[in-house]
Design a protein around this motif. Structure first.
Motif, short mmCIF file in Angstrom:
data_model
loop_
_atom_site.label_atom_id
_atom_site.label_comp_id
_atom_site.label_asym_id
_atom_site.label_seq_id
_atom_site.Cartn_x
_atom_site.Cartn_y
_atom_site.Cartn_z
N ALA A 1 0.83 -1.20 0.00
CA ALA A 1 0.00 0.00 0.00
C ALA A 1 0.86 1.26 0.00
CB ALA A 1 -0.93 -0.01 1.21
N VAL A 2 2.02 1.19 0.65
CA VAL A 2 2.94 2.33 0.63
C VAL A 2 3.40 2.59 -0.79
CG1 VAL A 2 5.14 3.23 1.47
CG2 VAL A 2 3.67 1.90 3.00
N GLY A 3 3.77 1.51 -1.50
CA GLY A 3 4.18 1.65 -2.90
C GLY A 3 3.06 2.18 -3.78
N HIS A 4 1.84 1.69 -3.53
CA HIS A 4 0.70 2.17 -4.31
C HIS A 4 0.48 3.66 -4.10
CE1 HIS A 4 -1.25 -2.10 -4.48
NE2 HIS A 4 -0.39 -1.90 -5.45
N PHE A 5 0.54 4.09 -2.85
CA PHE A 5 0.29 5.50 -2.57
C PHE A 5 1.35 6.39 -3.22
CE2 PHE A 5 0.87 9.33 0.00
CZ PHE A 5 -0.40 9.88 -0.10
N VAL A 6 2.61 5.98 -3.11
CA VAL A 6 3.70 6.77 -3.71
C VAL A 6 3.49 6.88 -5.21
CG1 VAL A 6 6.18 6.81 -4.20
CG2 VAL A 6 5.37 6.26 -1.90
N TYR A 7 3.10 5.78 -5.85
CA TYR A 7 2.91 5.81 -7.30
C TYR A 7 1.75 6.72 -7.69
CZ TYR A 7 1.58 4.53 -11.99
OH TYR A 7 1.23 4.59 -13.32
N PHE A 8 0.59 6.50 -7.09
CA PHE A 8 -0.60 7.26 -7.49
C PHE A 8 -0.52 8.73 -7.04
CE2 PHE A 8 -2.42 2.96 -7.75
CZ PHE A 8 -2.96 3.02 -9.02
N ARG A 9 0.24 9.01 -6.00
CA ARG A 9 0.34 10.39 -5.52
C ARG A 9 1.37 11.20 -6.31
NH1 ARG A 9 0.71 14.86 -4.77
NH2 ARG A 9 0.50 16.12 -2.88
N PHE A 10 2.48 10.59 -6.69
CA PHE A 10 3.58 11.36 -7.26
C PHE A 10 3.96 10.98 -8.69
CE2 PHE A 10 4.30 11.16 -2.63
CZ PHE A 10 4.26 12.51 -2.33
N MET A 11 3.53 9.82 -9.18
CA MET A 11 4.04 9.34 -10.46
C MET A 11 2.99 9.13 -11.53
SD MET A 11 6.71 6.56 -8.80
CE MET A 11 7.38 6.08 -10.39
N ASP A 12 1.80 8.71 -11.17
CA ASP A 12 0.81 8.30 -12.16
C ASP A 12 0.29 9.48 -12.99
OD1 ASP A 12 -1.12 6.14 -13.18
OD2 ASP A 12 -2.49 7.72 -12.51
N ASN A 13 -0.21 10.50 -12.31
CA ASN A 13 -0.78 11.68 -12.99
C ASN A 13 -1.86 11.31 -14.01
OD1 ASN A 13 0.96 13.53 -11.64
ND2 ASN A 13 2.61 13.03 -13.07
N GLY A 14 -2.68 10.30 -13.65
CA GLY A 14 -3.78 9.89 -14.53
C GLY A 14 -3.37 8.99 -15.68
N PHE A 15 -2.14 8.46 -15.66
CA PHE A 15 -1.65 7.66 -16.78
C PHE A 15 -2.46 6.38 -16.98
CE2 PHE A 15 1.08 4.13 -18.18
CZ PHE A 15 1.37 4.56 -19.46
N ILE A 16 -2.73 5.65 -15.90
CA ILE A 16 -3.45 4.38 -16.02
C ILE A 16 -4.86 4.60 -16.54
CG2 ILE A 16 -4.42 2.46 -14.70
CD1 ILE A 16 -1.94 2.44 -13.00
N VAL A 17 -5.56 5.59 -15.98
CA VAL A 17 -6.93 5.88 -16.42
C VAL A 17 -6.94 6.29 -17.88
CG1 VAL A 17 -8.90 7.42 -16.11
CG2 VAL A 17 -7.74 6.46 -14.11
N THR A 18 -6.04 7.18 -18.26
CA THR A 18 -5.98 7.63 -19.66
C THR A 18 -5.66 6.48 -20.60
OG1 THR A 18 -5.21 9.80 -18.92
CG2 THR A 18 -4.84 9.23 -21.24
N SER A 19 -4.78 5.58 -20.19
CA SER A 19 -4.41 4.44 -21.03
C SER A 19 -5.60 3.52 -21.24
CB SER A 19 -3.25 3.66 -20.40
OG SER A 19 -2.10 4.48 -20.27
N TYR A 20 -6.36 3.27 -20.18
CA TYR A 20 -7.56 2.43 -20.32
C TYR A 20 -8.60 3.08 -21.23
CZ TYR A 20 -6.53 -1.34 -17.00
OH TYR A 20 -6.01 -2.44 -16.38
N LEU A 21 -8.80 4.38 -21.06
CA LEU A 21 -9.78 5.08 -21.89
C LEU A 21 -9.35 5.08 -23.35
CD1 LEU A 21 -10.71 8.13 -19.61
CD2 LEU A 21 -12.07 6.08 -20.08
#
Length: 199
Positions: free
Chosen positions: A92-112
């Motif tokens: 969960a720590v890794g998940h939070f770091v990724y979604f808070r500082f690295m993702d910037n909507g990348f996964i959602v945009t990729s799926y869309l």
């Protein structure tokens, strides 16, 4: 004595859970990369399928190295559940770091983008129109969540899945202790036979 055994078990559940959590974090890093490199997506799925086997390996190691080679089903299930819980907390720590500082909507945009690339007419003719629409709504809902909310959802899912995976793990790992053979009766018989022979 029970409290000591429980803290002893928690210690090793945390230790092996840390190893499992590191494995999960490494596995998760392949997920977003898989959108650009398909091979990494396949590798992510492969590592995901290996999770139950890694859990079995760690639980078996706990049985053989810590418990003297024997463990009950309940003990194995509690240990495996705690191990998965600790690994889920670390992940969960890794998940939070990724979604808070690295993702910037990348996964959602990729799926869309993937959904928009699907031919709507072909999907409708195949009876997948409603399913695609529901999936798009789910992705949009995911995009509206804050990083901490996404992290908590993933954490709860991992804890639930871990407790379920602990059941077959405990079933395969459980092992009864080997009881020593009681030779006292045979020894007494031998002594009696020797006494009779002397007479």
């Amino acid at each position: 004595m029970i409290m000591e055994n429980r803290s002893f078990m928690n210690k090793y559940a945390m230790q092996y859970g840390t190893y499992m959590g590191i494995f999960w974090i490494i596995k998760f890093t392949l997920f977003p990369l898989g959108f650009t490199v398909p091979f990494l997506e396949f590798f992510f799925l492969l590592l995901t399928l290996l999770v139950p086997f890694v859990g079995y390996y760690f639980t078996k190691m706990y049985r053989d190295r810590i418990c003297g080679g024997s463990i009950t089903f309940g003990h194995a299930w509690v240990f495996a559940t705690f191990m998965y819980m600790f690994s889920a907390l670390l992940t969960a720590v890794g998940h939070f770091v990724y979604f808070r500082f690295m993702d910037n909507g990348f996964i959602v945009t990729s799926y869309l983008d993937m959904l928009h690339a699907v031919d709507k007419n072909q999907a409708a003719s195949a009876g997948l129109g409603s399913s695609l629409k529901q999936f798009e709504e789910t992705i949009n809902t995911l995009g509206s969540l804050r990083p901490i909310e996404i992290t908590m959802q993933l954490l709860s899912q991992n804890v639930i899945y871990g407790s379920l995976l602990a059941l077959p793990t405990a079933l395969f790992v459980k092992k009864r202790a080997a009881f020593p053979i009681d030779n006292s009766e045979e020894d007494s018989k031998d002594d009696n036979n020797q006494d009779e022979n002397k007479e």
